[in-house]
Write an enzyme that holds these catalytic residues in place. Structure first.
Site, PDB file in Angstrom:
ATOM      1  N   THR A  21      44.345  40.257  37.740  1.00  0.00           N
ATOM      2  CA  THR A  21      44.628  38.853  37.450  1.00  0.00           C
ATOM      3  C   THR A  21      45.002  38.040  38.677  1.00  0.00           C
ATOM      4  O   THR A  21      45.353  38.577  39.722  1.00  0.00           O
ATOM      5  CB  THR A  21      45.776  38.744  36.427  1.00  0.00           C
ATOM      6  OG1 THR A  21      46.979  39.243  37.014  1.00  0.00           O
ATOM      7  CG2 THR A  21      45.462  39.505  35.154  1.00  0.00           C
ATOM      8  N   ASP A  22      44.962  36.729  38.502  1.00  0.00           N
ATOM      9  CA  ASP A  22      45.457  35.811  39.524  1.00  0.00           C
ATOM     10  C   ASP A  22      46.954  35.585  39.291  1.00  0.00           C
ATOM     11  O   ASP A  22      47.554  36.218  38.411  1.00  0.00           O
ATOM     12  CB  ASP A  22      44.667  34.498  39.508  1.00  0.00           C
ATOM     13  CG  ASP A  22      44.768  33.743  38.181  1.00  0.00           C
ATOM     14  OD1 ASP A  22      45.688  34.022  37.373  1.00  0.00           O
ATOM     15  OD2 ASP A  22      43.929  32.852  37.963  1.00  0.00           O
ATOM     16  N   ALA A  23      47.543  34.685  40.012  1.00  0.00           N
ATOM     17  CA  ALA A  23      48.991  34.446  39.916  1.00  0.00           C
ATOM     18  C   ALA A  23      49.405  33.933  38.537  1.00  0.00           C
ATOM     19  O   ALA A  23      50.562  34.072  38.152  1.00  0.00           O
ATOM     20  CB  ALA A  23      49.432  33.452  40.990  1.00  0.00           C
TER      21      ALA A  23
END
Length: 148
Positions: A21-23
């Site tokens: 995932t991203d942030a």
């Protein structure tokens, strides 16, 4: 993973980890390619084909063409099902329809068309699909409806 018989609609369960995932906890777009690669590989394995044996015979497979549609984002901790369905093949290529679904409600998250080419491992040049792979595809490919 459940034992799959050739011809069965193949689904690979996958869970989304933080590394995917991203942030914001949304799956990074390129991770879908990883999921699809794993599903194609596991489909081949479930049909009794040894990829190591292919490497020993100077055979490799590479993605030649890829079209993806991202419909709904997958998120951290989601349980997914990734499908791999052969739909067509030629002398040196095979086409797959692949989907990433949310396991709980089967919502379509990503839909893809992938063309995989057979190449000589030592040169990278196209080579004919092995007879065993052609037979497997002949038994399992389900041509898609092309009427749009």
């Amino acid at each position: 993973m459940a034992d799959q018989s050739p011809g069965a609609s193949f689904e690979l369960p996958v869970r989304v980890y933080i590394e995917d995932t991203d942030a914001g906890g949304i799956v990074f777009h390129a991770k879908y390619l990883h999921y699809m690669e794993r599903a194609r590989t596991e489909w081949v394995r479930s049909c009794g084909v040894s990829l190591r044996a292919g490497l020993a015979d100077n055979i490799s497979y590479v993605v030649q063409r890829l079209t993806l549609h991202y419909a709904v984002p997958a998120k951290l901790d989601d349980e997914l099902l990734v499908t791999a369905e052969p739909v067509n093949f030629g002398r040196v290529w095979m086409d797959f329809r692949q989907r990433v679904l949310r396991a709980g409600d089967r919502t379509l998250l990503c839909d893809g068309q992938v063309r995989v080419a057979c190449v000589a491992l030592d040169s990278g040049r196209p080579r004919r699909l092995p007879d065993s792979m052609q037979a497997l595809l002949a038994d399992n490919a389900r041509p898609e409806n092309t009427n749009n």
